[in-house]
Design a protein around this motif. Structure first.
Motif, mmCIF file in Angstrom:
data_model
loop_
_atom_site.group_PDB
_atom_site.id
_atom_site.type_symbol
_atom_site.label_atom_id
_atom_site.label_comp_id
_atom_site.label_asym_id
_atom_site.label_seq_id
_atom_site.Cartn_x
_atom_site.Cartn_y
_atom_site.Cartn_z
ATOM 1 N N GLN A 39 44.687 -2.479 -2.596
ATOM 2 C CA GLN A 39 46.142 -2.846 -2.757
ATOM 3 C C GLN A 39 46.459 -4.456 -1.725
ATOM 4 O O GLN A 39 47.242 -4.781 -2.059
ATOM 5 N N TRP A 40 45.596 -5.131 -1.418
ATOM 6 C CA TRP A 40 45.178 -6.267 -0.780
ATOM 7 C C TRP A 40 45.314 -7.118 -1.960
ATOM 8 O O TRP A 40 45.776 -8.423 -1.930
ATOM 9 N N LEU A 41 43.951 -7.062 -2.431
ATOM 10 C CA LEU A 41 43.876 -7.905 -3.717
ATOM 11 C C LEU A 41 44.044 -7.835 -5.254
ATOM 12 O O LEU A 41 44.357 -9.111 -6.036
ATOM 13 N N PHE A 42 44.245 -6.749 -5.578
ATOM 14 C CA PHE A 42 45.185 -6.162 -6.699
ATOM 15 C C PHE A 42 45.914 -5.453 -6.760
ATOM 16 O O PHE A 42 45.901 -4.879 -7.275
ATOM 17 N N PRO A 43 47.266 -5.907 -5.845
ATOM 18 C CA PRO A 43 48.511 -4.581 -6.010
ATOM 19 C C PRO A 43 48.455 -4.543 -7.383
ATOM 20 O O PRO A 43 49.802 -2.860 -7.342
ATOM 21 N N GLU A 44 48.398 -5.375 -8.310
ATOM 22 C CA GLU A 44 49.892 -5.141 -9.701
ATOM 23 C C GLU A 44 48.577 -4.429 -10.694
ATOM 24 O O GLU A 44 48.690 -4.093 -11.692
ATOM 25 N N ASN A 45 47.150 -4.809 -10.374
ATOM 26 C CA ASN A 45 46.515 -3.833 -10.720
ATOM 27 C C ASN A 45 45.755 -2.365 -10.734
ATOM 28 O O ASN A 45 45.429 -1.675 -10.329
ATOM 29 N N ALA A 46 46.282 -2.174 -11.794
ATOM 30 C CA ALA A 46 45.848 -0.323 -11.798
ATOM 31 C C ALA A 46 45.149 0.076 -12.156
ATOM 32 O O ALA A 46 44.337 1.300 -11.786
ATOM 33 N N PHE A 47 44.269 -0.187 -12.510
ATOM 34 C CA PHE A 47 42.977 0.241 -13.077
ATOM 35 C C PHE A 47 42.107 0.010 -12.139
ATOM 36 O O PHE A 47 41.571 0.778 -11.808
ATOM 37 N N ILE A 48 41.651 -0.961 -10.793
ATOM 38 C CA ILE A 48 41.147 -1.364 -9.738
ATOM 39 C C ILE A 48 41.528 -0.478 -8.690
ATOM 40 O O ILE A 48 40.766 0.051 -7.801
ATOM 41 N N LEU A 49 42.175 -0.596 -8.723
ATOM 42 C CA LEU A 49 43.454 1.013 -7.341
ATOM 43 C C LEU A 49 42.839 2.348 -7.538
ATOM 44 O O LEU A 49 42.319 3.306 -7.178
ATOM 45 N N GLN A 50 42.548 3.049 -8.903
ATOM 46 C CA GLN A 50 41.879 3.828 -9.753
ATOM 47 C C GLN A 50 40.313 4.664 -9.756
ATOM 48 O O GLN A 50 39.839 5.009 -9.195
ATOM 49 N N ALA A 51 40.009 2.406 -10.047
ATOM 50 C CA ALA A 51 38.848 2.605 -9.572
ATOM 51 C C ALA A 51 37.818 2.652 -8.535
ATOM 52 O O ALA A 51 36.411 2.209 -8.459
ATOM 53 N N LYS A 52 38.710 2.141 -6.810
ATOM 54 C CA LYS A 52 37.992 2.174 -6.044
ATOM 55 C C LYS A 52 36.507 2.954 -5.388
ATOM 56 O O LYS A 52 35.646 2.580 -5.398
ATOM 57 N N GLY A 53 37.276 4.166 -5.541
ATOM 58 C CA GLY A 53 35.585 5.398 -5.151
ATOM 59 C C GLY A 53 34.112 4.718 -6.547
ATOM 60 O O GLY A 53 33.074 4.880 -5.522
ATOM 61 N N ILE A 54 34.695 4.568 -7.534
ATOM 62 C CA ILE A 54 33.440 4.304 -8.475
ATOM 63 C C ILE A 54 32.944 3.017 -7.977
ATOM 64 O O ILE A 54 31.994 2.613 -7.795
ATOM 65 N N ILE A 55 33.734 2.106 -7.783
ATOM 66 C CA ILE A 55 33.370 0.519 -7.519
ATOM 67 C C ILE A 55 32.318 0.200 -6.134
ATOM 68 O O ILE A 55 31.278 0.609 -5.941
ATOM 69 N N ALA A 56 32.968 2.032 -5.681
ATOM 70 C CA ALA A 56 32.319 1.625 -4.409
ATOM 71 C C ALA A 56 30.499 2.488 -4.377
ATOM 72 O O ALA A 56 29.633 1.963 -4.181
#
Length: 408
Positions: A39-56
């Motif tokens: 939300q801080w870095l990519f507030p408009e990027n829905a993909f990254i918002l949903q991929a947070k757990g996978i990235i971690a």
């Protein structure tokens, strides 16, 4: 290079730098899983918002894989240090603890799961401290390796099981992922407990006051020293047994000075299963090449069960072989003491499941003592290749024929 810079370079080896990097990367994983950074870095990027757990989860996997890297560097470069021995398990424990606590914080994992896993680590760490204080080496088992792998798999599944990218595929897939995650966690908990029980069983003598590392066998073998022909027959049988079992062999020799390796390599085709030998005739080689602790030598001397065990484990580790056998003793004619008279020989055998040593008292002159030690070492290689461990009642074969009957 100054002495200070030289000592620093020996301390901060490439392996230790990788281990330190693993520790320093753990806060990155915690931030990636707990903070709202998308939300801080990519507030408009829905993909990254949903991929947070996978990235971690990917960061967690990357950090976990560095454990294999620093281990490989330390072994291949022969740069095993006390700092590395301290930091490596510490890094693993911090990483797993951070992941478990983060999952609890996210209310994805109940706290009792983390309690079981962390309690096991505290208990084993305490036992290791007791063992180290006594100069004892307790061999790791495959239970512990499976425990580590299953914990990593379970943590990764829990990190990704609630990711919208995966749960949004299909309700049935989301339910299946949930079930698989918990099955993996229960498997990890099972091996966590089993590995703890196995470790406590192996170290039970720490609590009873009996020796842990080895069976202490003091035997006076009143037999004739084997001839070259008898040693050759035994060596050939050892190699054939190892080939049939698909096992590789290695030796660490002190008082025998490469005699065991000579017997084995005299047999054509021995390279199929015999990897080599380390002739550690002086203590400096025992410590620098085989990893025998200087504290072990100081406390127990190089002629001891503890040194034989560490030599056997060290050569198996260095040569990447399945069975390692070591020999250290007083062949004579001088060098004997009241505690360890001439003819005292300690032999160690190490496999992936256990490391043990025996104490022998061989009669005769220097050559006879060495020949009997070689025959006994070949016998231990045979047992190791067959998956057997030395028992309290040991026999030394008087001849090649008797060696054959004992092997059978």
């Amino acid at each position: 290079m100054t002495q200070s810079n030289s000592e620093t370079s020996k301390l901060w080896t490439p392996a230790n730098k990788v281990t330190l990097a693993r520790i320093l990367l753990i806060p990155l994983f915690v931030v990636a899983i707990l903070s709202p950074w998308p939300q801080w870095l990519f507030p408009e990027n829905a993909f990254i918002l949903q991929a947070k757990g996978i990235i971690a989860a990917l960061i967690f996997v990357f950090i976990s894989c560095t454990d294999a890297v620093d281990g490989y560097l330390a072994r291949s470069r022969n740069e095993v240090t006390n700092l590395g021995k301290f930091m490596d398990p510490l890094a693993d424990k911090i990483l797993v603890a951070a992941a478990l606590l983060a999952l609890i914080e996210l209310q994805v994992l109940p706290s009792w799961v983390a309690l079981v896993i962390l309690a096991r680590e505290f208990i084993i760490s305490g036992v290791r401290m007791m063992a180290a204080a006594d100069g004892v080496v307790i061999a790791a088992s495959w239970y512990g390796k499976i425990k580590t792998v299953t914990q990593i798999i379970a943590v990764v599944l829990f990190l990704i099981k609630d990711s919208p990218l995966l749960t949004g595929i299909d309700p049935g897939f989301a339910k299946a992922l949930y079930i698989i995650s918990w099955l993996a966690m229960f498997v990890a908990l099972f091996f966590t407990i089993v590995s703890m029980i196995d470790y406590l069983y192996k170290s039970r003598s720490l609590f009873t006051g009996k020796p842990v590392v080895a069976h202490h066998v003091a035997s006076n073998y009143k037999v004739d020293a084997p001839s070259d022909a008898e040693l050759a027959v035994m060596a050939e049988q050892v190699l054939q047994t190892a080939k049939d079992a698909g096992k590789t062999l290695g030796t660490a020799e002190s008082c025998t000075g490469g005699y065991i390796a000579q017997c084995l390599t005299a047999i054509p085709g021995s390279s199929e299963c015999f990897k080599g030998a380390v002739v550690s005739y002086v203590n400096a080689v025992k410590t620098s090449v085989l990893g025998v602790s200087s504290q072990t030598i100081k406390k127990h001397t190089e002629v001891s069960e503890e040194a034989a065990c560490e030599m056997a484990r060290g050569v198996r580790y260095q040569l990447r072989c399945d069975v390692g056998v070591s020999v250290t003793g007083v062949a004579g004619p001088g060098g004997g003491t009241e505690e360890h008279p001439v003819g005292t020989v300690f032999l160690g055998v190490s496999t992936d499941s256990e490391t043990r040593a025996i104490e022998c008292h061989f009669p005769g002159d220097r050559d006879e003592v060495r020949r009997q030690a070689v025959m006994k070492a070949l016998d231990l290689l045979m047992q190791g290749a067959q998956g057997l461990q030395p028992e309290e009642s040991e026999q030394v074969p008087k001849s090649a024929d008797e060696a054959t009957s004992l092997a059978e």
